[in-house]
Design a protein around this motif. Sequence first.
Motif, PDB file in Angstrom:
ATOM      1  N   HIS A 125      -7.239   4.463  -4.012  1.00  0.00           N
ATOM      2  CA  HIS A 125      -6.602   5.740  -4.333  1.00  0.00           C
ATOM      3  C   HIS A 125      -6.115   5.766  -5.778  1.00  0.00           C
ATOM      4  CE1 HIS A 125      -6.735   7.100  -0.158  1.00  0.00           C
ATOM      5  NE2 HIS A 125      -6.390   5.869   0.182  1.00  0.00           N
ATOM      6  N   ASN A 132       0.818  -1.220   0.000  1.00  0.00           N
ATOM      7  CA  ASN A 132       0.000   0.000   0.000  1.00  0.00           C
ATOM      8  C   ASN A 132       0.846   1.262   0.000  1.00  0.00           C
ATOM      9  OD1 ASN A 132      -2.574  -1.235   0.006  1.00  0.00           O
ATOM     10  ND2 ASN A 132      -2.391  -1.663   2.191  1.00  0.00           N
ATOM     11  N   THR A 133       1.993   1.202   0.683  1.00  0.00           N
ATOM     12  CA  THR A 133       2.859   2.384   0.749  1.00  0.00           C
ATOM     13  C   THR A 133       3.320   2.791  -0.641  1.00  0.00           C
ATOM     14  OG1 THR A 133       3.638   1.713   2.940  1.00  0.00           O
ATOM     15  CG2 THR A 133       4.967   3.324   1.749  1.00  0.00           C
ATOM     16  N   LEU A 142      -1.336  -4.643  -3.324  1.00  0.00           N
ATOM     17  CA  LEU A 142      -2.077  -3.406  -3.076  1.00  0.00           C
ATOM     18  C   LEU A 142      -3.492  -3.777  -2.654  1.00  0.00           C
ATOM     19  CD1 LEU A 142      -1.127  -1.215  -6.173  1.00  0.00           C
ATOM     20  CD2 LEU A 142       0.166  -1.608  -4.095  1.00  0.00           C
ATOM     21  N   MET A 179       0.434   4.080  -2.911  1.00  0.00           N
ATOM     22  CA  MET A 179       0.009   5.461  -2.690  1.00  0.00           C
ATOM     23  C   MET A 179       0.852   6.438  -3.512  1.00  0.00           C
ATOM     24  SD  MET A 179      -2.587   5.479  -0.656  1.00  0.00           S
ATOM     25  CE  MET A 179      -2.664   7.091   0.091  1.00  0.00           C
ATOM     26  N   GLU A 184      -5.614  -1.416   0.141  1.00  0.00           N
ATOM     27  CA  GLU A 184      -6.213  -0.115   0.445  1.00  0.00           C
ATOM     28  C   GLU A 184      -5.878   0.919  -0.623  1.00  0.00           C
ATOM     29  OE1 GLU A 184      -4.726   0.873   4.260  1.00  0.00           O
ATOM     30  OE2 GLU A 184      -5.360  -1.009   5.171  1.00  0.00           O
ATOM     31  N   SER A 185      -4.654   0.886  -1.137  1.00  0.00           N
ATOM     32  CA  SER A 185      -4.246   1.908  -2.107  1.00  0.00           C
ATOM     33  C   SER A 185      -4.904   1.712  -3.467  1.00  0.00           C
ATOM     34  CB  SER A 185      -2.723   1.914  -2.267  1.00  0.00           C
ATOM     35  OG  SER A 185      -2.254   0.646  -2.658  1.00  0.00           O
TER      36      SER A 185
END
Length: 428
Positions: A221, A189-190, A215, A193, A217-218
């Motif tokens: 985004h 996820n980092t 991935l 983002m 959560e991202s």
Amino acid sequence: MVAQAPRSMGSPRETASAPASPSAPAPARASNQARSPGAALAGQRESGLQEQYSNLCMEKSQKINPFILHILQELDEEIKKGLEGGITLNIAGNNRLVLVERVTSEDFWILSRILKNCLYINGLDVGYNLISDVGAYYAARLLQKQLYLTYLNLMFNDIGPEGGELIAKALHKNQTLKYLRMTGNKIENTGGMFFAAMLQINSSLEKLDLGDCDLEESTVHVGCMLKENHCLVALHMCKHDMKNSGIQQLCDALYLNSSLRYLDVSCNKITHDGMVYVADVLKSNTTLEVIDLSFNRIEDAGANYLSEALTSHNRNLKALSVVSNNIKGEGLVALSQSMKTNLTFSHIYIWGNKFDEATCIAYSHLIQTGRLKPDNTDVEPFVVDGHVYLAEVSNGLKKHYYWTSTYGESYDHSSNAGYALVPVGQQP
């Protein structure tokens, strides 16, 4: 795991922040930009890539990688024959035809030093190697310095979140790269983002593959950035653990997007409820031409939602894959009916679902009447004792997604229809 840097070079962050040596000459950026690929080729004939690589390895006390040496030797021979610009350098670690010593970050450091001046090389495939975050730092540097690179394949290396950040930030200023494959690198996820932020800024990247990058959560985004980005043509988001809420937010962004033509959300956890949002997008979106929903679980209800949109509203979608989605006869027949009224809808892939006799008859009829061309689907009919059945054929949107055939045509359109319908840079 903390990335290990090549000898005497420090970590990516340390190297990036280290002051330049006062004795080092300033890079001749302007002269590199002014040189034409033809001039670069002429200079290359005087000093081949193989020789440059060997000399630089000796200068930097770096072990020579025989695989890289072999590939560069082959390229030198092609150049001597009068090869023009527009070359893709293939140093993929899954090459089955020659002995491979996989490329490490240290190897890539040397390679990047050579390639930054090779203006006639516009594609680089170093997939399936051992490039870590340190190597990603040099890939990022290459994207900043090599002004002709349009294709970069880094799939299935050892790049993590830090390396993902470095590459994404390099694309803030890069205006030449059109196709980037990060497939299989666990940037998490980092890193995801940072790619989402990059999509707000970059105005040249047309195809981005973030499949199987851990991935979750991202993903949301990245999808939301489609509201801001109007140059991305193809987006691969397979194996993102995406659920219905994720596809909903992705579809919300697509209402405001005017460029995306190929959407790959295969191998996720999308059910028939998620198809409500996809169907609504299809009713209003005028750019999507290829959708890959393979290996989800949309079932009959989801297929019916799609069929209704394709029958009554959408006239832009050309290809749909619903392979292995637990769809039964009702949903499969409904999709076949869409093809009778929607003449733009030309490719459909259905293998791995639950065929009944009505399904077999429906698709047999489409093929026999010429409405569905045999190359545009993954089934073919056959008859036993007066009953019609469907057999699998090796066609699809991206059969060569993970590998390339070593015989026949490498990029056969029937096996890689998605790439043929929406061509961007090096294929696949």
